[in-house]
Design a protein around this motif. Structure first.
Motif, mmCIF file in Angstrom:
data_model
loop_
_atom_site.group_PDB
_atom_site.id
_atom_site.type_symbol
_atom_site.label_atom_id
_atom_site.label_comp_id
_atom_site.label_asym_id
_atom_site.label_seq_id
_atom_site.Cartn_x
_atom_site.Cartn_y
_atom_site.Cartn_z
ATOM 1 N N THR A 1 0.837 -1.203 0.000
ATOM 2 C CA THR A 1 0.000 0.000 0.000
ATOM 3 C C THR A 1 0.874 1.257 0.000
ATOM 4 O OG1 THR A 1 -1.645 -1.229 1.254
ATOM 5 C CG2 THR A 1 -1.907 1.148 1.192
ATOM 6 N N ASP B 1 3.802 1.522 -1.314
ATOM 7 C CA ASP B 1 4.271 1.651 -2.697
ATOM 8 C C ASP B 1 3.186 2.302 -3.555
ATOM 9 O OD1 ASP B 1 6.013 0.769 -5.124
ATOM 10 O OD2 ASP B 1 4.061 -0.142 -5.526
ATOM 11 N N ALA B 2 1.959 1.808 -3.429
ATOM 12 C CA ALA B 2 0.865 2.282 -4.286
ATOM 13 C C ALA B 2 0.595 3.771 -4.093
ATOM 14 C CB ALA B 2 -0.405 1.486 -4.020
ATOM 15 N N ASN C 1 2.759 5.985 -3.114
ATOM 16 C CA ASN C 1 4.006 6.729 -3.263
ATOM 17 C C ASN C 1 4.482 7.343 -1.951
ATOM 18 O OD1 ASN C 1 6.189 7.635 -4.712
ATOM 19 N ND2 ASN C 1 5.174 9.533 -5.373
ATOM 20 N N PRO D 1 -5.611 5.596 -7.954
ATOM 21 C CA PRO D 1 -4.316 5.643 -8.639
ATOM 22 C C PRO D 1 -3.261 4.760 -7.960
ATOM 23 C CG PRO D 1 -5.170 7.862 -8.281
ATOM 24 C CD PRO D 1 -6.058 6.934 -7.518
ATOM 25 N N MET D 2 -2.508 4.061 -8.785
ATOM 26 C CA MET D 2 -1.375 3.256 -8.314
ATOM 27 C C MET D 2 -0.130 4.029 -8.689
ATOM 28 S SD MET D 2 -2.787 0.366 -7.354
ATOM 29 C CE MET D 2 -3.917 1.589 -6.664
ATOM 30 N N LEU D 3 0.531 4.618 -7.722
ATOM 31 C CA LEU D 3 1.643 5.514 -8.018
ATOM 32 C C LEU D 3 2.989 4.813 -7.952
ATOM 33 C CD1 LEU D 3 0.313 8.424 -5.813
ATOM 34 C CD2 LEU D 3 0.028 8.152 -8.281
ATOM 35 N N GLY D 4 3.024 3.566 -7.462
ATOM 36 C CA GLY D 4 4.299 2.897 -7.242
ATOM 37 C C GLY D 4 4.676 1.971 -8.372
ATOM 38 N N SER D 5 5.522 1.005 -8.066
ATOM 39 C CA SER D 5 5.987 0.101 -9.115
ATOM 40 C C SER D 5 5.210 -1.214 -9.147
ATOM 41 C CB SER D 5 7.486 -0.153 -8.986
ATOM 42 O OG SER D 5 7.876 -0.265 -7.642
ATOM 43 N N ALA D 6 4.447 -1.542 -8.108
ATOM 44 C CA ALA D 6 3.621 -2.753 -8.182
ATOM 45 C C ALA D 6 2.487 -2.487 -9.161
ATOM 46 C CB ALA D 6 3.076 -3.122 -6.814
ATOM 47 N N LEU E 1 -3.197 -3.122 -6.765
ATOM 48 C CA LEU E 1 -3.409 -2.943 -5.350
ATOM 49 C C LEU E 1 -4.229 -4.134 -4.890
ATOM 50 C CD1 LEU E 1 -2.819 -0.674 -3.293
ATOM 51 C CD2 LEU E 1 -4.986 0.336 -3.905
ATOM 52 N N ILE F 1 -7.912 -3.539 -0.356
ATOM 53 C CA ILE F 1 -7.422 -2.180 -0.115
ATOM 54 C C ILE F 1 -8.138 -1.185 -1.024
ATOM 55 C CG2 ILE F 1 -5.365 -0.712 -0.235
ATOM 56 C CD1 ILE F 1 -5.125 -2.632 2.055
#
Lengths: 269, 269
Positions: free
Chosen positions: A138, A140-141, A143, B241-246, B249, B253
């Motif tokens: 989470t 990561d998601a 940021n 929004p998924m802001l990371g590298s995975a 989600l 969640i």
């Protein structure tokens, strides 16, 4: 590939099994990565691979063979093992021939740099590896900048942390403090607003402003909540209202609701 | 209490084991409740208890004895069993002498009534019982009106659903439709705004207004996402929004983030 063939009595295999048993101290944060998916993650990050064990008979296809060469080239040591040895060390129903000892990144608090709207989660005393892994995913998601652990009760090297984080434990910075007081001091030095996620009579999480400032949330353990030193440090309390009949929300769920509210405000969604 | 003593060959014990095996059809939604915590939940709700099995030797304390009398009084049938029989049927390491066959409430869509700001979650094809249970717990926490299942792939009577929902599966209304089209028609008849939780290029979930209207979110399966009929019905798409590298989600969640945003808007937090 021409790799040294080793068996179950080789010291490196013994080390691998000792890491799996998870009982001896593990200061270098070594963990076991198994299977193609995990090895693709190792290759896509700059994870240090201590030792790679390759069992060609167990490989499913060409991708595994190709990856095995890339991993062997990057690993400190690379060995070939038999089907039988693999069966003894694998923790999967259908091992696919790729297994490594790798190292989680080691983060020092003084190496972590924050921008003026940083977002951090503190987990104090968290006990369930799956919850910790989900939390990292989470973070990561949304940021977030890093995870802070105090009173750590579960190892980051636990295979369930790796799985539940979808491997994001390899990239999300994690810093550790033995005492909550040290974490408080570090957060204060870095000008964070610190919010304790407390279900009892705390102010609704929507009633704080998180934009244009540094935000840290603190989650307590599944059983004992947030320990005293955090309250004594004069932090704010924040709550995600529980409107139903269950007495608590899954800790990963509360964390996600808090983190995405802060992210939405910071990024003006 | 003077209860009939029965053993492993009694038809009711056989029925219990068949429910545990989870292979035969189970139209009455019978499930196994085990232990003091689960039985307290049965007593605190109006759950129908089909059969109660009581093993006095295994009970830890007075509370268990007291509860056993209340449960025996409410159950359709009550039996005494030996330690040995309990060991054969228990799915716990340390059984505490209380085990029942109980019935999940059966909800008919026409019995569910909505106010003008209702909140509903649809789960299509969800496969992992723990995810379904966590979702029910989150729905309880944000005071949602009901869970709608389409293309159901996991049983509500699975013990992991009960556990992960913290027993909230006993109180949260759940309605089922075989075909997504039927669920769409029912939602449209009830004037719901329907939003498909879709990670790809959908509008940010903060950019919709959920207050003063009925809101339904649709979650797809962990593997296949949301099936076509939902898109063909002209529903809106919404994304966290998924802001990371995975690349994704955890579905529980995303659900929590969507549900709490809608609840916050509806209740003017």
């Amino acid at each position: 590939m021409d790799l040294q063939q080793i068996g179950v009595h080789h010291p490196k295999i013994k080390q691998l099994r000792s890491i799996q048993k998870n009982t001896a101290p593990n200061p270098k944060k070594l963990f076991i990565a198994e299977g193609l998916w995990a090895h693709n993650l190792l290759l896509n990050t700059d994870t240090h691979i201590d030792s790679f064990f390759w069992c060609p008979e167990a490989a499913y296809g060409n991708e595994a063979v190709k990856r095995s060469e890339e991993i062997a080239a990057r690993a400190g040591r690379a060995y070939q093992i038999s089907d039988k040895t693999l069966a003894r060390i694998s923790e999967r129903d259908r091992p696919d021939g790729l297994i490594s000892i790798a190292q989680l990144p080691l983060w020092d608090p003084i190496d972590v740099r924050f921008d003026r709207s940083a977002l951090v989660m503190v987990a104090d005393g968290m006990e369930i590896p799956g919850n910790l892994g989900t939390l990292v995913r989470t973070l990561d998601a949304c940021n977030a900048d890093c995870l802070v652990l105090t009173n750590r009760r579960t190892r980051l090297t636990h295979p369930k942390v790796f799985r539940a984080s979808q491997g994001m434990i390899l990239t999300m910075p994690v810093v550790e403090f033995d005492q909550p007081e040290d974490a408080v001091a570090w957060l204060q030095r870095n000008s964070f607003d610190v919010y304790l996620a407390d279900a009892n009579n705390a102010k609704n999480y929507r009633n704080y402003r998180y934009a244009d400032r540094r935000t840290a949330f603190v989650l307590g353990s599944e059983r004992y909540g947030i320990p005293k030193p955090w309250y004594e440090a004069g932090c704010e309390s924040v709550s995600v209202p529980m409107l139903g009949s269950a007495d608590s929300l899954n800790v990963s769920i509360s964390a996600a609701v808090l983190l995405f509210e802060a992210r939405a405000q910071k990024d003006h969604w």
